[in-house]
Design a protein around this motif. Structure first.
Motif, PDB file in Angstrom:
ATOM      1  N   VAL A   1       0.856  -1.188   0.000  1.00 57.40           N
ATOM      2  CA  VAL A   1       0.000   0.000   0.000  1.00 57.40           C
ATOM      3  C   VAL A   1       0.891   1.237   0.000  1.00 57.40           C
ATOM      4  N   PRO A   2       0.499   2.313  -0.737  1.00 51.15           N
ATOM      5  CA  PRO A   2       1.289   3.552  -0.700  1.00 51.15           C
ATOM      6  C   PRO A   2       1.591   3.982   0.734  1.00 51.15           C
ATOM      7  N   LYS A   3       2.812   4.414   0.964  1.00 42.67           N
ATOM      8  CA  LYS A   3       3.295   4.645   2.325  1.00 42.67           C
ATOM      9  C   LYS A   3       2.433   5.622   3.105  1.00 42.67           C
ATOM     10  N   ASP A   4       1.943   6.682   2.453  1.00 44.95           N
ATOM     11  CA  ASP A   4       1.166   7.680   3.186  1.00 44.95           C
ATOM     12  C   ASP A   4      -0.207   7.152   3.603  1.00 44.95           C
ATOM     13  N   LEU A   5      -0.701   6.113   2.934  1.00 48.38           N
ATOM     14  CA  LEU A   5      -2.003   5.544   3.262  1.00 48.38           C
ATOM     15  C   LEU A   5      -1.892   4.275   4.110  1.00 48.38           C
ATOM     16  N   ARG A   6      -0.663   3.807   4.297  1.00 46.33           N
ATOM     17  CA  ARG A   6      -0.462   2.513   4.959  1.00 46.33           C
ATOM     18  C   ARG A   6      -1.005   2.473   6.394  1.00 46.33           C
ATOM     19  N   PRO A   7      -0.750   3.501   7.234  1.00 45.06           N
ATOM     20  CA  PRO A   7      -1.258   3.411   8.617  1.00 45.06           C
ATOM     21  C   PRO A   7      -2.773   3.274   8.681  1.00 45.06           C
ATOM     22  N   GLY A   8      -3.495   4.054   7.859  1.00 37.71           N
ATOM     23  CA  GLY A   8      -4.943   3.973   7.872  1.00 37.71           C
ATOM     24  C   GLY A   8      -5.449   2.629   7.395  1.00 37.71           C
ATOM     25  N   VAL A   9      -4.858   2.105   6.322  1.00 40.59           N
ATOM     26  CA  VAL A   9      -5.275   0.807   5.786  1.00 40.59           C
ATOM     27  C   VAL A   9      -4.945  -0.305   6.781  1.00 40.59           C
ATOM     28  N   GLN A  10      -3.780  -0.233   7.401  1.00 44.07           N
ATOM     29  CA  GLN A  10      -3.403  -1.266   8.367  1.00 44.07           C
ATOM     30  C   GLN A  10      -4.376  -1.291   9.540  1.00 44.07           C
TER      31      GLN A  10
END
Length: 458
Positions: A53-62
């Motif tokens: 997942v794109p790094k800037d969206l990774r925390p939210g997706v995780q």
């Protein structure tokens, strides 16, 4: 099978952390989360999918994906109530993602009506789900109207109640008749963040004071461990890049000091770390036995790079080699080892709270098959141990076929092996008694198995 209590929905004692703030619209995060979930259903690791997942969206997706995996049993049961025939995989993943996130008001990361609206928008915005957007909308609107009745209907389904496969539930019931419910409930909770302090830099008390000064209170666990009140990104830990501290669960911190407990720590022991990646226990071995000559093996060359990186951060050295521990003829030089740490491949059933996809990826036969691999590794490595040497067999599993059963079979085949006082199965949520290492109050910890063997000197 024992019937579970009716709808233990309050079993999560605290509200989940809200998803991290982000710049992307929620529908896009839901879309990405559903894509990750679909890949897990196809047999791929949640960790590897989140890394894509794109790094800037990774925390939210995780954050969303972890919650979905922890509520997947309920989500599937609800979808079956709404539509007996599953829609195409992409649409099913998105629908079940929405149901997993919004079936409980108290645990929803966003208001339920917002989740429903954004899930429908996510369906409309993606080519693979556009044709089913009306179906998804109808299912979710019906769910909002009939939520209480639909949830009540799924309360008779053990997989929905406990959010684990039925075979997993039944195995824990058989092996832990007094603790199976607490084990399943613990698996639903976010794990604590535990640290191992490097004694070359600080005492536990000194580092604990540093953390407190930065607004990160922590309690002591084990001999050199701290457990943070609240998890933080590793870059916020003082001195992390310089090797002052490592992230390691309290149960995993038992391995290194147990291996040669009672023997001189400053002797040049020759130690094999047989399945070493990512290198946490390798680094701990060198902290406990600074003069040791450690050979760290892993069958995966890319994972060996992670061992090297971890050791470099800690400022210690070991010989790291990509090799199959079960095939000593391809890598062993003929010099016996004083100690062997075998952290064997397993189902990871003891760390399912850290990897909530594991329960859905594993099959009923996996534990026995992995137990056979562990037995092969034990048999292959035992001849490499010097007389009087020690081998520590451990797994991050709570299943008996990856612990006691494998060990007892090994002892029957190898009469020159003596079982020393060992923790056996460490069960999450239960502080063990009689653990043969100093300062054994582990606090909250993962599920592990430990058996310490010593070879006869004759």
């Amino acid at each position: 099978m024992t019937q579970p209590p009716r709808s233990p929905r309050p079993s999560s004692p605290s509200r989940p952390t809200r998803a991290p703030k982000h710049s992307a619209p929620l529908w896009q995060l839901l879309q990405l989360t559903a894509t990750v979930v679909q890949a897990v259903r196809a047999g791929r690791s949640l960790t590897s999918q989140i890394e894509a997942v794109p790094k800037d969206l990774r925390p939210g997706v995780q954050s969303l994906a972890f919650q979905v995996m922890r509520q997947w049993g309920r989500a599937i049961a609800l979808r079956e109530q709404l539509a007996s025939k599953a829609p195409p995989p992409a649409a099913d993943a998105l629908l079940c993602t929405a149901l997993a996130l919004c079936w409980q008001d108290a645990a929803a990361p966003y208001p339920v009506h917002t989740l429903v609206n954004q899930a429908v928008e996510a369906a409309r915005q993606q080519r693979t789900t556009q044709a089913q957007s009306g179906f998804i909308n109808a299912c979710l609107r019906r769910f909002m109207r009939e939520r209480e009745a639909l949830v009540a209907q799924t309360d008779a389904n053990p997989q929905a109640v406990w959010n684990h496969p039925l075979w997993w539930i039944e195995r824990l019931q058989a092996e832990y008749p007094a603790q199976w419910q607490s084990l399943l409930q613990m698996a639903q909770l976010p794990p604590p963040m535990s640290l191992r302090v490097n004694p070359r830099h600080h005492s536990v008390a000194q580092y604990q004071a540093q953390l407190l000064a930065l607004g990160m209170p922590a309690k002591a666990v084990g001999a050199t461990g701290l457990q943070l009140d609240k998890a933080v990104p590793v870059h916020q830990l003082p001195g992390f890049a310089e090797g002052h501290v490592s992230v390691q669960d309290a149960a995993a911190q038992v391995a290194a000091p147990l291996l040669l407990q009672g023997r001189e720590a400053d002797k040049p022991w020759r130690i094999l770390d047989a399945c070493a990646a990512p290198g946490g226990k390798t680094g701990h071995l060198l902290a406990c036995y600074p003069q040791a000559r450690v050979l760290a093996l892993d069958v995966d060359a890319s994972r060996c790079q992670r061992i090297d990186q971890n050791l470099q951060r800690l400022g210690v050295q070991a010989e790291v080699r990509a090799a199959d521990a079960a095939q000593p003829a391809s890598w062993w030089d003929g010099e016996s080892f004083d100690a062997i740490l075998l952290d064997a491949p397993c189902t990871a059933s003891g760390i399912v709270r850290r990897h909530p996809d594991v329960r859905w990826l594993r099959r009923p036969t996996d534990s026995e098959q992995l137990g056979q691999i562990q037995a092969q590794l034990l048999q292959a490595l035992w001849p490499l141990l010097a007389p009087g040497g020690r081998l520590l067999y451990c797994t991050c599993s709570v299943f008996r076929s990856e612990g006691d059963e494998t060990l007892q079979a090994f002892l029957q085949r190898n009469t020159n092996a003596q079982l020393l006082p060992s923790p056996g199965h460490l069960i999450p949520g239960h502080v063990p008694t009689g653990l043969p290492v100093m300062d054994n109050a582990l606090g909250e910890h993962d599920g592990f198995y430990y058996a310490l063997l010593e070879k006869d000197r004759a």
